[in-house]
Write a protein that holds these residues in place. Structure first.
Motif, PDB file in Angstrom:
ATOM      1  N   LYS A 190      -3.265   2.818 -11.538  1.00  0.00           N
ATOM      2  CA  LYS A 190      -2.958   1.584 -10.786  1.00  0.00           C
ATOM      3  C   LYS A 190      -2.545   1.703  -9.405  1.00  0.00           C
ATOM      4  O   LYS A 190      -2.000   2.915  -9.049  1.00  0.00           O
ATOM      5  CB  LYS A 190      -1.684   1.249 -11.726  1.00  0.00           C
ATOM      6  N   SER A 191      -2.894   0.865  -8.743  1.00  0.00           N
ATOM      7  CA  SER A 191      -2.910   1.162  -7.219  1.00  0.00           C
ATOM      8  C   SER A 191      -1.327   0.304  -6.594  1.00  0.00           C
ATOM      9  O   SER A 191      -0.913  -0.467  -7.578  1.00  0.00           O
ATOM     10  CB  SER A 191      -3.980   0.403  -6.516  1.00  0.00           C
ATOM     11  N   LYS A 192      -0.875   1.165  -5.941  1.00  0.00           N
ATOM     12  CA  LYS A 192       0.319   0.318  -5.214  1.00  0.00           C
ATOM     13  C   LYS A 192       0.001  -0.597  -4.269  1.00  0.00           C
ATOM     14  O   LYS A 192      -1.066  -0.817  -3.757  1.00  0.00           O
ATOM     15  CB  LYS A 192       1.135   1.562  -4.724  1.00  0.00           C
ATOM     16  N   GLU A 193       0.875  -1.523  -3.623  1.00  0.00           N
ATOM     17  CA  GLU A 193       0.886  -2.404  -2.615  1.00  0.00           C
ATOM     18  C   GLU A 193      -0.004  -1.854  -1.659  1.00  0.00           C
ATOM     19  O   GLU A 193       0.478  -0.597  -1.162  1.00  0.00           O
ATOM     20  CB  GLU A 193       2.163  -3.007  -2.394  1.00  0.00           C
ATOM     21  N   GLY A 194      -1.198  -2.217  -1.077  1.00  0.00           N
ATOM     22  CA  GLY A 194      -1.594  -1.967  -0.052  1.00  0.00           C
ATOM     23  C   GLY A 194      -2.707  -0.572   0.014  1.00  0.00           C
ATOM     24  O   GLY A 194      -3.114  -0.335   0.893  1.00  0.00           O
ATOM     25  N   GLU A 195      -2.655  -0.312  -1.121  1.00  0.00           N
ATOM     26  CA  GLU A 195      -3.604   0.945  -1.260  1.00  0.00           C
ATOM     27  C   GLU A 195      -5.053   0.281  -1.756  1.00  0.00           C
ATOM     28  O   GLU A 195      -5.178  -0.783  -2.542  1.00  0.00           O
ATOM     29  CB  GLU A 195      -3.288   1.709  -2.602  1.00  0.00           C
ATOM     30  N   SER A 240      -8.025  -0.646  -3.526  1.00  0.00           N
ATOM     31  CA  SER A 240      -8.132  -0.680  -5.116  1.00  0.00           C
ATOM     32  C   SER A 240      -9.463  -1.427  -5.401  1.00  0.00           C
ATOM     33  O   SER A 240     -10.158  -2.115  -4.699  1.00  0.00           O
ATOM     34  CB  SER A 240      -6.832  -1.396  -5.536  1.00  0.00           C
ATOM     35  N   ASN A 283      -5.893  -3.912 -11.143  1.00  0.00           N
ATOM     36  CA  ASN A 283      -6.290  -3.254  -9.841  1.00  0.00           C
ATOM     37  C   ASN A 283      -5.943  -1.632  -9.788  1.00  0.00           C
ATOM     38  O   ASN A 283      -4.772  -1.413 -10.033  1.00  0.00           O
ATOM     39  CB  ASN A 283      -5.827  -3.940  -8.510  1.00  0.00           C
TER      40      ASN A 283
END
Length: 471
Positions: A185-190, A192, A199
């Motif tokens: 799972k991607s973090k905010e701003g990564e 994706s 995402n």
RNA sequence: GGCGGCGUGGCCAAGUGGUUAAGGCGAAGGUCUGCAAAACCUUUAUGCGUCGGUUCGAAUCCGACCGCCGCCUCCA
């Protein structure tokens, strides 16, 4: 008949490709977050030699080398350098290809990139989930190691023993500490990509399974890589591919030994490394390749400057003969002597060496024996015929050139291509010749010394003075 | 702890049951040369970590011991 050590069986096996003359060869390429080091280069160079030998033997090799262009390390670097992850990947992919080229590694048939195979990766993860070998926890998808009975067959590890080691990363979301991420799972701003599970981005292991399948099929011949990839990377690839395709993944597994510094593994994490670029700034690609070829591919090599210098020196034996051959061929003055020279015996020994589990060290010894024997003939007879020179040149191109990549006959540094330069050097040689006749050796030596400073090396022979350019 | 590997001349390194233990670097002497360079010739391990064992025969197989390294966590 080529025999090769298979990590899977831990035995030397006869090499029989799935559908000859085709051979599928996959090697784990770099994660492009930095320049690669000379230890990585060993893997790339040895895989290149195997590929070249297979081609020498008449196989049609499809050589696939993946590029991991999305990964935690790339993201980390992009944060540090305040550049986008894709920009980091682009920069180091370019550097990677450039360095391969400088190391005289033949370009792969394909360099698949993870970011360009998202559909294949997602499809494989879906199949794994459908067959209950993978599970989704809040947008993170993990492979369930207990779903694959043969897990550990490559590395010889048993799942319960690995757990006993208790050095695996424990994550609450995992059912089993050995389970590994297929989708993160991607973090905010990564960076994706969209998926059914939200995402995110792919895990490292699944890329190789998806891309090798896409380009080489569900079962292929050879998968190679460094020793440290046996576990967990290659083990995980087997688990993913064999469950999703229900077929044997790879027939032959080849693993390369490490390059050590003071007997310790060279690695990014230990910080004891030289980049391939650093080394190429001081030594030739041929010397690096010779150094690697002089040891067995599975054993360790302790990397030192002295060793490289010794290889560079040894290489001169080869380049001196090359220059002598080119010089003899350019003279256009055919001699009559046809020496008794058994070229076939050298070719046979060269083949036998490499057929025996890619014994490059032995093959190098054959090349040096050959060089000595040729030099012996050259010093024994004054005018050997052109046919002899052509034959030995072709042999060197086939073996030391095309297979080992330690000599290059297309080098433009043998003679100058500028007429003016040639004329000026010729003039200086003439003047020096006169000085020598008048026993003005001081002047003669001065001319020789000065020219050497400019990279022109003079050699006095019976027929007069020869020269070659070096830098 | 589990698994894997290594220890061969001054340095690097191949060889894994049988003629004088490859090859490269280095060193010494010689041939050629005005001197070099290159090339060639000769010399450079009665011994392959140590101690035992198997065998007609072992660096090579077996056992023990000593030393070194890798994987088991991202890593080629």
């Amino acid at each position: 008949m080529l025999k090769i050590y298979n990590t899977l069986s831990r035995k030397v096996e006869e090499f029989a490709p799935i559908s000859p003359p085709n051979v599928g060869l996959y090697i784990c390429g770099p994660t492009v977050y930095d320049y690669f080091h000379i230890g990585n280069a060993r893997t790339f160079i040895m895989a290149d030699m195997i590929r070249r030998y297979l081609e020498y033997k008449g196989f049609k090799v499809k050589f696939v080398m993946n590029i991991t262009d999305i990964d935690d390390k790339i993201i980390k670097k992009s944060v540090e350098e305040k550049i986008s992850a894709s920009e980091i990947a682009r920069k180091y992919t370019e550097a990677f290809l450039e360095d391969l080229n400088r190391l005289k590694i033949k370009p792969a048939t394909v360099y698949p990139k993870a970011t360009e195979h998202m559909d294949d990766i997602l499809k494989m993860i879906e199949i794994l989930i459908d067959s209950t070998a993978a599970y989704n926890v809040n947008g993170n998808v993990f492979y369930d190691v207990s779903a694959f009975k043969s897990y550990g067959k490559l590395s010889g590890k048993k799942t319960d023993e690995i757990e006993a080691g208790a050095r695996v990363e424990v994550m609450e979301e995992k059912k089993n500490p050995l389970d590994f991420a297929l989708w993160k799972k991607s973090k905010e701003g990564e960076p994706s990509w969209k998926s059914k599970w939200g995402n995110g981005r792919p895990g490292w292991h699944i890329e190789c399974s998806a891309m090798s399948c896409k380009h080489l099929g569900e079962t292929f011949d050879i998968h190679a890589g460094g020793n440290d990839l046996i576990f967990p990377h290659h083990e995980n690839e087997i688990a993913q591919s064999e469950v999703s395709n229900q077929k044997t993944f790879v027939k032959y597994w080849i693993h390369f030994g490490f390059l050590n510094i003071n007997k310790e593994k060279m690695s990014k994490s230990l910080g004891n490394f030289f980049t391939a670029r650093d080394v190429l700034a001081k030594y030739s690609a041929e010397a690096i390749r010779l150094l690697f070829a002089q040891a067995h591919y599975r054993g360790p090599i302790d990397f030192t400057d002295e060793l490289l210098a010794a290889s560079e020196k040894g290489l001169e034996k080869l380049t001196n003969l090359r220059d002598a051959i080119e010089s003899a061929l350019s003279k256009n003055k055919p001699g009559e002597v046809d020496p008794d020279f058994n070229l076939q015996s050298f070719e046979k020994r060269f083949n036998e060496a490499l057929d025996d589990d890619i014994n490059t060290s032995q093959a190098v010894a054959v090349i040096f024996d050959f060089v000595k024997e040729v030099n012996r003939k050259i010093s024994e007879f004054e005018n050997l015929n052109i046919d002899f020179y052509i034959k030995i040149k072709e042999f060197l191109i086939r073996t030391a050139g095309n297979v080992l990549g330690i000599i290059n006959f297309d080098a433009e540094d043998v003679k100058s291509d500028s007429l003016l330069e040639n004329n000026l050097i010729g003039l200086l040689i003439e003047i020096r010749q006169k000085a020598k006749k008048e026993k003005n050796f001081q002047l003669a030596d001065e001319i020789r010394k000065k020219l050497e400073e400019y990279g022109v090396i003079l050699k006095d022979t019976k027929d007069g003075t020869d020269y070659l350019k070096r830098n």
